[in-house]
Enzyme design. Structure first.
Site, mmCIF file in Angstrom:
data_model
loop_
_atom_site.group_PDB
_atom_site.id
_atom_site.type_symbol
_atom_site.label_atom_id
_atom_site.label_comp_id
_atom_site.label_asym_id
_atom_site.label_seq_id
_atom_site.Cartn_x
_atom_site.Cartn_y
_atom_site.Cartn_z
ATOM 1 N N ASP A 1 0.793 -1.021 -0.145
ATOM 2 C CA ASP A 1 0.142 0.037 -0.214
ATOM 3 C C ASP A 1 0.949 1.188 0.188
ATOM 4 O OD1 ASP A 1 -3.294 0.504 1.021
ATOM 5 O OD2 ASP A 1 -1.839 2.300 0.891
ATOM 6 N N LEU B 1 -10.988 5.693 8.856
ATOM 7 C CA LEU B 1 -11.316 4.619 9.828
ATOM 8 C C LEU B 1 -12.742 4.284 9.939
ATOM 9 C CD1 LEU B 1 -9.350 7.165 12.658
ATOM 10 C CD2 LEU B 1 -8.706 5.093 11.573
ATOM 11 N N CYS C 1 -14.775 5.443 -4.282
ATOM 12 C CA CYS C 1 -15.394 5.294 -3.328
ATOM 13 C C CYS C 1 -15.260 6.624 -2.348
ATOM 14 C CB CYS C 1 -15.434 4.186 -2.351
ATOM 15 S SG CYS C 1 -13.712 3.956 -1.568
ATOM 16 N N CYS D 1 -9.932 -11.827 -26.181
ATOM 17 C CA CYS D 1 -9.566 -10.991 -24.831
ATOM 18 C C CYS D 1 -8.043 -10.887 -25.406
ATOM 19 C CB CYS D 1 -9.697 -11.659 -23.723
ATOM 20 S SG CYS D 1 -9.057 -11.110 -22.362
ATOM 21 N N CYS E 1 -6.135 -12.931 -21.959
ATOM 22 C CA CYS E 1 -6.232 -14.190 -21.675
ATOM 23 C C CYS E 1 -6.713 -15.391 -22.960
ATOM 24 C CB CYS E 1 -6.731 -14.638 -20.605
ATOM 25 S SG CYS E 1 -8.610 -14.616 -20.768
#
Lengths: 81, 255
Positions: free
Chosen positions: B61, B70, B189, B246, B249
């Site tokens: 991260d 939090l 978000c 694709c 893949c």
């Protein structure tokens, strides 16, 4: 039941509570070969009721079980692998 | 990979499960997981993988703990505001389960490092919050044949699917155009908001999928996207198939 069964492994689990008595039984069975017999001695009461039931649920065979003095003895034939 | 007496006690409720046993628990001990993003999804996923006794956990991260995190990122405490998430998460894991070898890397996942991060892992969990990272992880995991547990969460909704290279379709079979994914009204978000507990639910589902893949049990979400609407308590599974064309893949992708 008169014929003497050959015991390959033995576990003395008196004093171990559920589910640890079954955990140790299961781990020992995993190490054993198909058809070998494990003899387990557990406390009477809840362990004596639970361990055979759990062992059967995992597909193994309980050959015989019963009180052994103050304790409870279970003889299990490993089924599988 | 033997289990110590302490581990046998710790994992007793795993070991009694017919699908796990001592064999499965040792498999988990021998496995490694990469978690990209130690945020709302990563928090429960990291907690559960650590508690489940995965042998090695690599947490990546780039951010520091912010007060706005939090309400959903349950790895962190007030006293840790401003601290790097990866290293803070590592301390938390070490406090939960000393049997897990945990590595923390503070970096942004990009083209230059993704291959090295993914290589050799047993499974990768995508807890990232950008489309770019999600498609990058998909590409890298398909190339390295490492299973990827994809997830996304926004508002009261979440999605999870398992990419199993060589077995099922990949993320780009489902979202053919990564650019369009970025332009989707499904914003990040940070703008749209998210119910913290929904991130918790979806992150937990990711941990479950990862454990199932490692143990080889159950029916993982391969070729199926689980879509959760927490407002209505609706769980839908949307099937999707591998596209021969694709670019990641597909059999016609020119490999």
């Amino acid at each position: 039941m008169n014929k003497e069964v050959q015991i390959h492994q033995h576990l003395h689990l008196v004093g171990h509570k559920c589910p640890m008595n079954f955990v140790y039984t299961k781990l020992k069975l995993e190490e054993m070969r198909d058809g070998e017999v494990l003899e387990v001695v557990v406390s009477t009461g809840e362990p004596a009721r639970n361990v055979p039931r759990s062992v059967i649920a995992e597909g193994h065979k309980v050959l015989e079980e019963g009180t052994l003095g103050e304790h409870y003895r279970i003889r299990i034939r490993k089924v599988g692998e | 990979m033997e289990l110590s007496e302490q581990e046998v006690l710790r994992y007793a409720r795993h070991i009694v499960l017919p699908q796990i046993g001592g064999v499965g628990q040792r498999t988990l001990k021998g496995a490694s997981a990469l978690v990209v993003g130690a945020g709302g999804l990563g928090s429960p996923a990291i907690y559960y993988l650590a508690a489940a006794g995965i042998g090695a956990l690599h947490i990546v991260d780039n951010d520091v703990v912010d007060r706005t995190n939090l309400h959903r990122q349950i790895l962190y405490r007030m006293a840790e505001l401003g601290e790097p998430k990866a290293q803070t998460a590592r301390r938390r894991v070490e406090a939960i389960n000393p049997h897990v070898s945990v590595q923390a890397t503070r970096c942004r996942v990009d083209d230059t490092n993704v291959e090295g991060l993914v290589r050799g892992c047993s499974v990768v969990l995508d807890g990232s919050d950008t489309a770019g990272t999600k498609f990058l992880l998909n590409r890298a995991c398909v190339a390295a044949s490492v299973p990827l547990i994809y997830a996304g969460v926004i508002r009261f909704e979440g999605q999870v699917t398992t990419i199993a290279p060589g077995v099922g379709p990949c993320l780009q079979c489902l979202f053919a155009d990564p650019e369009a994914f970025d332009r989707d009204p499904l914003e990040t978000c940070s703008q749209a908001g998210v119910l913290g507990a929904v991130a918790g639910q979806i992150g937990s589902l990711q941990a479950i999928e990862a454990l199932k893949i490692l143990l080889g049990v159950g029916d993982p979400l391969i070729g199926r996207m689980l879509v959760v609407d927490a407002l209505d308590n609706r769980f839908r599974t949307v099937p999707f198939i591998q596209r021969p064309e694709c670019p990641v893949c597909g059999s016609e992708s020119g490999e």
